[in-house]
Design an enzyme around this catalytic site. Structure first.
Site: not given
Ligand code: GAL
Length: 958
Positions: A419, A489
């Site tokens: 991220e 994820e």
């Protein structure tokens, strides 16, 4: 004009640091000395970076009145708060975003340690000496014997400094100034606690003349010839020996020989040695080849399916300072739960963890210590990864990871970080990594064009989208369309859940392009707290925080597996054991990527009304990966009116390094003789008895129709119940704009339903109580009729519910709730799903059997209390002198507090037992899903408001 002291300018510099040695492989020498400097250190914490000068680094400085802390450790987790507190934010920077500047309030820990060289150490003139720091958050400057050695950033990366010219035999003073905030903090915005300190080992290493410097083990495997090729490149020439393979070669020389390959399933390591003129270094060599071929990630020529978890380093008392036993516990728990892969989210772990992955066998995505998530708040403007002033820091981080970890066979993929948006810096990292190590693949989730990556990776994509990706219908850049897919994820394991694991697994297994996924995340980051049990965000008075979003793991903070991990183990089991509906045949499928089944033995048993009849061995051939076989089962008992199931289990045949013989790996179960319906002849009529009515063993209030007693057992407030203490997944994540039912249920008032009595009708063979259950302020309601009948000894309740009005949302649950006196009801036994909890989309691991437990044992201790503990498919349950048979089977839960108390609690310590046990018998439960970060439950797990009817038969036990 700058008000900063020039002496601390480095704190806000984008530079990775100065003075450190070039990064290199992490290894423990066989013969060169090393001295651990872990232990008790002196500590002084100042409020700002420049509050104190560097006088404390001087040899004569008197620090005897300073506090002491343990290194490795975080100072905010020591000293009961006197050194400050932890701070938890998910993606927001806990300081104003003005890179590379950080706040004036910058907790700074001056650490000091005095040490002597041990007896028998080499003379200081022999070779060199190096100080190694394996992890310091977030920026450190150091001095040895008063001399400034430099400073560094990159919290979860090693840094080494040459110190030979400064060392003395005795009385060395090592001074380390650690700043909580630095320019480096902008690169470390991972979703976790901010925890300053020297949290990994500090070691003094002797580097003998002619010793090993850096080396790179290249050990590949040719699956066609069965040969391994070994070449060890070393900065210092020497020889490489591997006795078991008869290898004795020069560094730089390639040797080819037949080997057994390394895989996560068969982690064969060959012990070897690198010998240079001045040093011997042990090698543990695993031969394996990772490649992108035919659009797939292949190891040793075969595609792999990752059944993975995201692992942060966590211990509830020591934070990210982990000892070896804790790391081993993680690996053993993973192996015992069928996990085959780990993403080291979101930084390189302690190096010993990777040794364990090599040894026990886990595929590793090694992730760089890089996240700049907070910049999303400004549409990624000024993101350091797209600003070339920061590129040296990014490259430094990439190099420190790759150089440290390059000799681990378990590491199959390098990840650039998490991220961090997109940008030139990431491209530069990918290019550098490819240039240095072409033998592994590159991962990064944040770039959907896949410009820099070898794998298309996403997080929290819905089942539907993953299915489309599997079919190749997702479009994207040409490069992306050629790449395999993983979910780095998914299945957000926050609180009760994650739901939908089995549905994902079916999709992964149906499409070659889908190469598996990594659950978010391994362990709850709860911090042990004297009053709260486990603390989470906000419990330390943080200005900004994200609450219990930090408790979203498959393990509770103390490493007890949560029901989510038990479910995951079942869903990813490497052997499928399925009935064909006839009751006489079982299909066994080998789901391993490399192993046959010869390491397993199979056993089967029948059970009659939940009681097993004795296990017997079942012969199953070795079965190659992907292969399957049908095996005939011996005939079972006819049940004589009872229900019959068979169960087949796959167990480890022999002890392994990670579990003893007999450890269960997989199981399957099938019902052969179904349960007979529960019938109660309605032969009794309600009889008035003063203010009461009696019906068989039941005693009711004559005016309200409320049940008061069954036989000698007092029952309170039995009535329809639709509310559950919302789960984290019901509540959903605040940023999600799609439907989140937890908040909607509250808006609709489902937590405050009123029960209006419309009629109490004693009849010839039944007592009928008519009600309407509805929230204030709404026209929607549930017409609810309770119909009681009895044969004299048993009491049957049939509940009929008819929704009225415009129900646009599902119900949390539907069933009845009642209270029993605490004293008598402390133990439950039941025949149904168990041993653990289950919900509609988390029930794969629920095994039909005869189970029992105390009320305490029925509770699942989610760090933030919420709905928990339901047992699925319950045929009957006994507690508090009552037996309850369901028609049909039901969901059972019982607790020592009400749902409302559970709902209001923030920590487990808020829950105190009252004098009543509250029992829920549910006909339905809404699915769980994963909406605390990802998608909600699939529509088929919705509990829609529809007309329903369900019954329970109550009787008294002796
Ligand atoms: C992801 C992130 C993780 C964690 C997770 C939610 O976006 O990569 O670090 O924040 O969401 O728990």
């Amino acid at each position: 004009m700058s008000l900063r002291t020039p002496a601390v300018d480095y704190v806000e510099s984008v530079s990775p640091g100065s003075g450190a040695l070039p990064p290199r492989a992490w290894y423990a020498s066989s013969d060169a000395k090393s001295l651990s400097l872990n232990g008790r250190w002196r500590l002084r914490v100042s409020a700002t970076a420049d509050a104190e000068d560097d006088a404390f680094a001087a040899e004569g400085y008197d620090a005897r009145d300073w506090a002491e802390v343990t290194v490795p450790g975080h100072w905010v987790l020591q000293g009961d708060g006197v050194f400050g507190s932890p701070v938890y934010t998910n993606h927001l920077y806990p300081f104003p975003v003005d890179p590379p500047r950080v706040p004036t309030e910058n907790p700074t820990g001056d650490h000091r340690r005095v040490f002597d060289l041990p007896e028998g150490w080499p003379d200081l003139s022999e070779g060199g000496f190096v100080l190694r720091f394996d992890g310091v958050e977030s920026c450190a400057r150091l001095w040895l014997n008063g001399t400034d050695l430099g400073e560094f950033k990159g919290s979860r990366l090693p840094h080494e400094f040459a110190v030979g010219h400064l060392l003395k035999p005795r009385g060395n003073v090592l001074a380390v100034r650690v700043h909580q905030w630095s320019a480096g903090s902008y690169l470390e915005d991972q979703d976790q606690w901010w925890l300053p300190g020297i949290f990994r080992d500090v070691t003094l290493l002797h580097r003998p003349a002619g010793g090993v410097l850096d080396f790179f083990v290249h050990a590949s495997y040719d699956h066609v010839t069965g040969e391994g090729a070994l070449r060890v490149d070393s900065d210092v020439d020497g020889r490489v020996t591997v006795p078991a393979l008869g290898i004795d070669a020069a560094t730089g020389e390639t040797v080819t020989t037949p080997v057994r390959p390394w895989t996560a399933e068969t982690p064969t390591l060959y012990d070897g040695e690198l010998v240079t003129e001045g040093e011997r270094v042990p090698l543990r060599i695993g031969f394996r080849t990772v490649e992108l071929a035919d659009g797939l990630i292949k190891v040793n020529g075969r595609p792999v399916l990752f059944k993975g978890v995201n692992r942060h380093e966590w211990h509830p008392e020591t934070g990210r300072a982990l000892d070896l036993e804790t790391m081993r516990a993680d690996v053993l728990l993973m192996k015992r739960h069928n996990v085959n892969a780990v993403r080291t989210s979101h930084y390189p772990p302690h190096p010993a963890f990777l040794d364990l992955c090599d040894e026990y066998g886990l595929w590793v995505i090694d992730e760089c210590d890089l996240e700049t998530h907070g910049f999303v708040e400004q549409d990624w403007r000024d993101n350091p990864v797209d600003d070339e002033r920061w590129t040296p820091a990014l490259l430094d981080r990439a190099a420190r990871m790759v150089e440290r970890d390059k000799n681990h066979p378990s590491v199959v993929i390098w990840s650039l970080g998490n991220e961090a948006g997109t940008g030139r810096g990431l491209t530069a990292m990918a290019e550098w990594i490819r240039g240095r190590d072409a033998s592994r693949l590159v991962h990064y989730e944040g770039d959907v064009s896949c410009r820099d990556t070898d794998v298309y990776s996403r997080m929290y994509a819905s089942h539907e989208e993953v299915e489309r990706i599997g079919q190749g219908l997702d479009g994207g850049t040409h490069r992306r369309r050629e790449l395999p897919f993983i979910l780095c994820e998914y299945a957000h394991a926050m609180g009760n859940g994650p739901g939908g694991l089995a549905d994902y697994q079916r999709i992964f297994e149906a499409h070659d392009r889908l190469q598996g996924a990594f659950v978010w995340e391994w362990i709850d980051h709860g911090i042990r707290h004297p009053e709260l049990g486990y603390a989470y965000g906000g419990d330390f008075g943080e200005e900004l925080h994200d609450g219990n979003f930090v408790c979203d793991g498959l393990l509770f903070p103390d490493r007890t597996p949560s029901p989510g991990l038990v479910e995951f183990k079942k869903v990813i089991e490497p052997v499928r054991i399925e009935g064909d509906g006839t009751g006489g045949t079982v299909r066994i499928t080998n789901g391993y990527d490399f192993s046959d089944l010869s390491h397993l033995r199979f056993e089967f048993f029948h059970q009659v009304d939940g009681v097993p009849t004795g296990a017997r061995a079942l012969a199953v051939g070795p079965l190659a990966p992907g292969g399957s076989a049908e095996v005939k089962l011996p005939a079972g008992p006819d049940g004589e009116g009872d229900e019959v199931q068979w169960t087949v289990r796959a167990l480890l045949a022999e002890d392994t390094s990670w579990a003893p013989a007999g450890h269960p790996v997989a199981w399957g179960q099938e019902t052969v003789v179904p349960r007979a319906p529960v019938t109660v002849a309605a032969s009794r009529r309600p009889v008035p008895d003063g203010p009461s009515l009696t019906l068989g063993p039941g005693v009711f209030d004559a005016r309200s129709g409320a049940l008061k007693r069954i036989g000698g057992v007092d029952v309170t407030r039995l009535r329809l119940d639709v509310w559950r203490a919302t789960t984290d997944n019901d509540d959903g994540a605040s940023w999600q704009d799609d439907t989140r039912y937890g908040p909607l249920w509250r808006t609709y008032g489902l937590h405050r339903m009123r029960h209006r009595l419309d009629g109490v009708e004693p009849g010839d063979d039944a007592l009928t109580v008519r009600t309407r259950v509805a929230p204030a302020g709404r026209e929607t309601g549930l017409r609810t009729v309770y119909r009681w009948t009895s044969d004299g000894t048993r009491l049957r309740l049939t509940v009929s519910v008819a929704p009225e009005g415009d129900w646009t949302l599902p119900l949390p649950r539907i069933g009845v709730r009642f209270g029993l006196a605490q004293a008598s009801a402390d133990h439950v036994q039941w025949f149904g799903g168990g041993p653990g909890e289950a919900y509609p989309d988390t029930r794969a691991a629920s095994m039909l059997g005869w189970w029992d437990g105390s009320i305490e044992e029925l509770q699942t201790p989610y760090v933030r209390p919420q709905e928990n503990g339901a047992r699925a498919d319950v045929r009957w349950a006994e507690l508090g002198g009552l037996r309850i048979d369901g028609d049909p089977a039901f969901w059972f839960s019982a607790r020592r507090w009400t749902t409302e108390q559970l709902d209001a609690a923030r920590h487990l310590t808020d829950l105190t037992p009252g004098d009543t046990v509250w029992v829920n018998l549910d006909h339905g439960q809404h699915g769980i899903g994963s909406q605390s970060c990802g998608p909600g439950p699939l529509p088929r797990y919705f509990l829609n408001a529809e007309p329903v009817e369900f019954s329970f038969v109550f009787s008294v036990t002796d």
